[in-house]
Write a protein that holds these residues in place. Sequence first.
Motif, mmCIF file in Angstrom:
data_model
loop_
_atom_site.group_PDB
_atom_site.id
_atom_site.type_symbol
_atom_site.label_atom_id
_atom_site.label_comp_id
_atom_site.label_asym_id
_atom_site.label_seq_id
_atom_site.Cartn_x
_atom_site.Cartn_y
_atom_site.Cartn_z
ATOM 1 N N ALA A 1 0.854 -1.257 0.057
ATOM 2 C CA ALA A 1 -0.056 -0.024 0.101
ATOM 3 C C ALA A 1 0.770 1.320 -0.013
ATOM 4 C CB ALA A 1 -0.894 0.003 1.088
ATOM 5 N N GLY A 2 2.094 1.100 0.571
ATOM 6 C CA GLY A 2 2.703 2.355 0.974
ATOM 7 C C GLY A 2 3.409 2.651 -0.548
ATOM 8 N N ALA A 3 3.933 1.471 -1.194
ATOM 9 C CA ALA A 3 4.248 1.761 -2.428
ATOM 10 C C ALA A 3 3.655 2.261 -3.547
ATOM 11 C CB ALA A 3 5.207 0.184 -2.792
ATOM 12 N N MET A 4 2.427 2.181 -3.187
ATOM 13 C CA MET A 4 1.365 2.801 -4.253
ATOM 14 C C MET A 4 0.608 3.954 -3.743
ATOM 15 S SD MET A 4 -0.820 -0.826 -5.561
ATOM 16 C CE MET A 4 -1.397 -1.261 -3.768
ATOM 17 N N LEU A 5 1.222 4.488 -2.569
ATOM 18 C CA LEU A 5 0.446 5.629 -1.817
ATOM 19 C C LEU A 5 0.862 7.058 -2.483
ATOM 20 C CD1 LEU A 5 -1.297 6.800 0.534
ATOM 21 C CD2 LEU A 5 0.529 7.121 1.639
#
Length: 307
Positions: free
Chosen positions: A237-241
């Motif tokens: 999720a962080g990598a896509m945030l």
Amino acid sequence: MRSSLLRLIPRGPTLLALGVLLGLVCPALADLVRPLMPITIFVIVLGTLLRVDGEAVVATLRQPSLSVLLPAVVMVACPLAIGVVGHTLGLPPEFALAIVLAVSAPPSSGTAAVARMLGLDGAVPLVVTVLSMVLAPVTVPLLAGWFGGLEISALELAMRLALLIGSAEGVAFLLRRHAAPVLAARGVVVDGIIVTALVLFAVATMAGIRAQIAADVASATFCLALAFGCNVTLQAAGAMLLPGTLPQRLTVGLILGNRNVGLVWSALGVTASPRMALYFAATQFPIYILPRLLEVLISRNKRKASA
């Protein structure tokens, strides 16, 4: 000693993975190191604060997405989302509370050092970690109280967290005030000390875990799967945030996924139930093992880019 610490940094991801496995394979060593856990947490937090760069802080504070949005996502949105999902899935109350507490912890104090080991930007995780630690004595007790089930009051938990973090901040302030030039020149040495403390902490977290695994293999396996699932989900999720390059997105993923569970664990003390302690110990496996896998991913990406 300085040269020995410097040699640790490039090998950091491998050493962190080995630390957890060593503690599990050698329970006597884990029991021996276990009393050092609060000290290692203090050293890790202190080292993180000592690595704060004024210019990097100012540059990050000028970006609301990093100085406001990201800490809010880290300290409020993520634990709320994970807690709601846990209750929706019908997790046992102890495990549901454990995952909320683990994810409500600020980013791991070693995240900035790990990011630098991986060749990523260490400034962003450093600043976000510091901002999150300021929020922790407020957000962690409130979230824990909202989901319920703790044997310690929210006020006492807040005071313990404030004491742990505040004491490190006080020592860091004194050191930076009286030894700023030395700290600026020896930043990599501080990173080496952080890595050493992280490895000792990893070994210490495995104290008693081997016996718990033998006594209840099903619960141990469930905790391990849950810990990896939460960490990988948060990192993804962080990598896509936020938009950006792969290294930038991996950095945000590290911030969201790797949490300073030891800080909350130390604050809870004996009020953490055996099942909660088992889950907290399980969270150390993805925290310490996944950076080694990220190192491989980053190396492959660099080789493709240069091909």
